[in-house]
Design a protein around this motif. Structure first.
Motif, PDB file in Angstrom:
ATOM      1  N   LEU A  38       0.735  -1.139   0.019  1.00  0.00           N
ATOM      2  CA  LEU A  38      -0.069  -0.200  -0.032  1.00  0.00           C
ATOM      3  C   LEU A  38       1.006   1.316  -0.060  1.00  0.00           C
ATOM      4  CD1 LEU A  38      -2.733  -1.025   2.432  1.00  0.00           C
ATOM      5  CD2 LEU A  38      -2.958  -0.753   0.003  1.00  0.00           C
ATOM      6  N   LYS A  39       2.008   1.392   0.753  1.00  0.00           N
ATOM      7  CA  LYS A  39       2.911   2.432   0.836  1.00  0.00           C
ATOM      8  C   LYS A  39       3.307   2.573  -0.712  1.00  0.00           C
ATOM      9  CE  LYS A  39       4.161   1.705   5.532  1.00  0.00           C
ATOM     10  NZ  LYS A  39       5.340   1.170   6.354  1.00  0.00           N
ATOM     11  N   VAL A  40       3.847   1.567  -1.414  1.00  0.00           N
ATOM     12  CA  VAL A  40       4.333   1.601  -2.765  1.00  0.00           C
ATOM     13  C   VAL A  40       3.227   2.072  -3.713  1.00  0.00           C
ATOM     14  CG1 VAL A  40       5.159   0.324  -4.606  1.00  0.00           C
ATOM     15  CG2 VAL A  40       6.118  -0.267  -2.266  1.00  0.00           C
ATOM     16  N   LEU A  41       2.129   1.647  -3.505  1.00  0.00           N
ATOM     17  CA  LEU A  41       1.096   2.286  -4.472  1.00  0.00           C
ATOM     18  C   LEU A  41       0.626   3.463  -4.342  1.00  0.00           C
ATOM     19  CD1 LEU A  41      -0.948   1.108  -6.353  1.00  0.00           C
ATOM     20  CD2 LEU A  41      -2.391   0.419  -4.585  1.00  0.00           C
ATOM     21  N   LEU A  42       0.970   3.942  -2.867  1.00  0.00           N
ATOM     22  CA  LEU A  42       0.605   5.516  -2.814  1.00  0.00           C
ATOM     23  C   LEU A  42       1.636   6.316  -3.412  1.00  0.00           C
ATOM     24  CD1 LEU A  42      -1.038   7.449  -1.037  1.00  0.00           C
ATOM     25  CD2 LEU A  42       0.619   7.086   0.722  1.00  0.00           C
ATOM     26  N   ILE A  43       2.971   5.914  -3.254  1.00  0.00           N
ATOM     27  CA  ILE A  43       3.966   6.574  -4.193  1.00  0.00           C
ATOM     28  C   ILE A  43       3.926   6.498  -5.492  1.00  0.00           C
ATOM     29  CG2 ILE A  43       6.425   6.458  -4.859  1.00  0.00           C
ATOM     30  CD1 ILE A  43       6.660   5.714  -1.676  1.00  0.00           C
ATOM     31  N   VAL A  44       3.513   5.520  -5.850  1.00  0.00           N
ATOM     32  CA  VAL A  44       3.186   5.117  -7.539  1.00  0.00           C
ATOM     33  C   VAL A  44       2.095   6.033  -7.962  1.00  0.00           C
ATOM     34  CG1 VAL A  44       2.426   3.690  -9.634  1.00  0.00           C
ATOM     35  CG2 VAL A  44       4.216   3.001  -7.783  1.00  0.00           C
ATOM     36  N   GLU A  45       1.288   6.262  -7.259  1.00  0.00           N
ATOM     37  CA  GLU A  45       0.084   7.273  -7.532  1.00  0.00           C
ATOM     38  C   GLU A  45       0.343   8.680  -7.459  1.00  0.00           C
ATOM     39  OE1 GLU A  45      -3.653   6.336  -5.011  1.00  0.00           O
ATOM     40  OE2 GLU A  45      -3.645   4.364  -5.878  1.00  0.00           O
ATOM     41  N   GLU A  46       1.268   9.152  -6.705  1.00  0.00           N
ATOM     42  CA  GLU A  46       1.647  10.422  -6.451  1.00  0.00           C
ATOM     43  C   GLU A  46       2.550  10.718  -7.853  1.00  0.00           C
ATOM     44  OE1 GLU A  46       2.588  14.408  -5.231  1.00  0.00           O
ATOM     45  OE2 GLU A  46       1.093  12.919  -4.371  1.00  0.00           O
ATOM     46  N   LEU A  47       3.463   9.869  -8.116  1.00  0.00           N
ATOM     47  CA  LEU A  47       4.278  10.170  -9.166  1.00  0.00           C
ATOM     48  C   LEU A  47       3.558  10.254 -10.477  1.00  0.00           C
ATOM     49  CD1 LEU A  47       7.290   7.606  -8.266  1.00  0.00           C
ATOM     50  CD2 LEU A  47       7.099  10.157  -8.410  1.00  0.00           C
ATOM     51  N   PHE A  48       2.532   9.232 -10.782  1.00  0.00           N
ATOM     52  CA  PHE A  48       1.716   9.153 -11.766  1.00  0.00           C
ATOM     53  C   PHE A  48       0.876  10.532 -11.940  1.00  0.00           C
ATOM     54  CE2 PHE A  48      -2.042   8.043 -14.189  1.00  0.00           C
ATOM     55  CZ  PHE A  48      -1.472   7.410 -15.429  1.00  0.00           C
ATOM     56  N   THR A  49       0.339  10.820 -10.886  1.00  0.00           N
ATOM     57  CA  THR A  49      -0.655  12.113 -10.835  1.00  0.00           C
ATOM     58  C   THR A  49       0.117  13.221 -11.383  1.00  0.00           C
ATOM     59  OG1 THR A  49      -2.021  11.258  -9.311  1.00  0.00           O
ATOM     60  CG2 THR A  49      -2.080  13.471  -9.558  1.00  0.00           C
ATOM     61  N   ASN A  50       1.405  13.491 -10.742  1.00  0.00           N
ATOM     62  CA  ASN A  50       2.492  14.380 -11.092  1.00  0.00           C
ATOM     63  C   ASN A  50       2.814  14.544 -12.443  1.00  0.00           C
ATOM     64  OD1 ASN A  50       2.213  15.733  -8.472  1.00  0.00           O
ATOM     65  ND2 ASN A  50       4.118  14.797  -7.724  1.00  0.00           N
TER      66      ASN A  50
END
Length: 142
Positions: A38-50
């Motif tokens: 879930l932590k990794v997924l949160l980071i990927v979502e942040e990078l992708f949104t940016n």
């Protein structure tokens, strides 16, 4: 741990469902526990949104690539896009812990999240790609 090849996704917000499936599948294959996943997924979502919002400046068919690579005691996430050159870590400013969140400068909270969760974070420009590598040390594998 099995190294997965780079997987390509279009820079559209509705790609997040497919990206979530990819990340969860990679975590499962690597024996990464749910909490760490879930932590990794949160980071990927942040990078992708940016990437969509700031890199490409809109939703498009422009590419985003993801891969997982084995690393000592964890794994490295490779995140790449073909947006204009941008080193997100070059602007990193530690949070002023004496100020309220509302008084912090706008932006940069995602970087603080990445720095707090990843053991190591790096950026390179390789050809026409922004390449971010994040290394994670895994806790429990439940």
């Amino acid at each position: 741990m099995v190294t997965l090849p780079l997987s390509r996704f279009p820079a559209k917000m509705d790609s997040m469902a497919e990206i979530r499936n990819f990340v969860e599948g990679a975590c499962t294959a690597a024996g990464i526990g749910r909490e760490d996943c879930l932590k990794v997924l949160l980071i990927v979502e942040e990078l992708f949104t940016n990437t969509v919002t700031h890199g490409y400046r809109k939703e498009s068919e422009s590419p985003v690539w993801l891969a997982f690579e084995p690393a000592d005691g964890g794994f490295t996430l490779r995140y790449e896009d073909a947006a204009p050159p941008h080193n997100p870590f070059g602007e990193f400013r530690p949070m002023d812990t004496t100020a309220l969140i509302a008084q912090q400068p706008v932006g940069g909270l995602g970087l603080k999240l990445i720095r707090s969760l990843a053991r190591d974070a790096g950026y390179t420009r390789e050809g026409e790609r922004n390449c971010i590598r994040l290394t994670f040390t895994m806790g429990t594998h439940s």
